[in-house]
Design an enzyme around this catalytic site. Structure first.
Site, PDB file in Angstrom:
ATOM      1  N   ALA A 153       0.833  -1.207   0.000  1.00 57.80           N
ATOM      2  CA  ALA A 153       0.000   0.000   0.000  1.00 57.80           C
ATOM      3  C   ALA A 153       0.865   1.254   0.000  1.00 57.80           C
ATOM      4  CB  ALA A 153      -0.926  -0.006   1.208  1.00 57.80           C
ATOM      5  N   TYR A 154       1.904   1.248   0.813  1.00 58.75           N
ATOM      6  CA  TYR A 154       2.801   2.407   0.874  1.00 58.75           C
ATOM      7  C   TYR A 154       3.531   2.582  -0.454  1.00 58.75           C
ATOM      8  CZ  TYR A 154       6.610   5.416   2.539  1.00 58.75           C
ATOM      9  OH  TYR A 154       7.512   6.438   2.704  1.00 58.75           O
ATOM     10  N   ALA A 155       4.043   1.488  -1.000  1.00 58.42           N
ATOM     11  CA  ALA A 155       4.752   1.563  -2.276  1.00 58.42           C
ATOM     12  C   ALA A 155       3.830   2.053  -3.385  1.00 58.42           C
ATOM     13  CB  ALA A 155       5.347   0.210  -2.633  1.00 58.42           C
TER      14      ALA A 155
END
Length: 245
Positions: A153-155
């Site tokens: 999700a962060y990437a």
């Protein structure tokens, strides 16, 4: 109102971590710095005081990067106090880690509000207001390339940051304004270190050819170059990670 024509930088997320190191470095380079923060006024005030004690010029302004009115007011403050905007460093970010199967979608939306919408809102004002000879620098992450489990999700949110940066560089053709993204690897910030044991940090450091994790100053050095002398770097994502594959 100062009315100076000296160079001026806005740094979002400038009260801590990479943003603070960037603000301090740009101030040392001679730029007036506007530090945008959203939560901790004490940290923002401390960052401003540190720059001023070192002989620099700085101002703290509260602004949620995803709120277009607040960001417009942030740029207004930079223009009112220091005369304009030449450099924008968008270092504000949220990191939520979980496997795709388990991630809390409310947390996902909160992260994307800051990391994706916030980058667009700041980028929109920067595209309208940064003066010729200026630079827009967005902070991404090396995890877009490392593909570490738990970071999907962060990437994904930071991949959007990179895409926006590269397209905006082309949209600003003829303006003499560069747009780049920097993608740090593991860096000793509160955002990265939170929840990690000393042993885990040592393991991560051992994976790097340089034998350590990065420091905020390592990243700020690259931001300084992109903000000033490195004018022929444009529309790029620079991986600032000591060679970590």
């Amino acid at each position: 109102m100062n009315g100076t024509t000296d160079r001026v930088a806005i740094v979002t997320g400038g009260s801590r971590g990479i943003g603070r190191a960037a603000a301090e470095r740009l101030a040392a380079d001679g730029l007036a710095v506007v530090i945008a923060y959203v939560g901790n006024q004490a940290e923002a005030d401390a960052a401003v005081a540190g720059i001023q004690d070192a002989g620099g010029r700085a101002l703290a302004v509260r602004a949620d990067v995803a709120d277009e009115a607040a960001v417009a007011a942030l740029f207004d403050a930079a223009e009112r106090h220091f005369g304009g905007v030449d450099v924008v460093v968008n270092a504000a970010g949220v990191m939520v880690l979980a496997p795709v199967a388990d991630i809390d979608l409310v947390a996902l939306d909160r992260m994307h509000r800051t990391n994706v919408r916030g980058t667009f809102v700041v980028g929109q004002q920067a595209a309208r207001r940064v003066r010729g000879g200026g630079a827009i620098i967005n902070v991404s992450t090396s995890v877009t390339r490392l593909s570490t489990p738990g970071y999907a999700a962060y990437a994904a949110s930071k991949a959007a940051v990179e895409a926006l940066s590269l397209v905006l560089a082309r949209e600003l053709r003829g303006r003499d304004v560069t747009v780049n993204a920097v993608a740090p690897g593991p860096t000793a910030t509160a955002l990265f270190l939170e929840g990690k044991s000393a042993e885990l940090v040592e393991q991560i450091a051992a994976q790097n050819p340089m034998g350590r994790i990065g420091t905020p100053g390592d990243v700020a050095e690259v931001i300084s170059a992109l903000a000033g002398p490195a004018r022929w770097i444009n529309g790029q994502t620079l991986f600032v990670n000591g060679g970590q594959a």
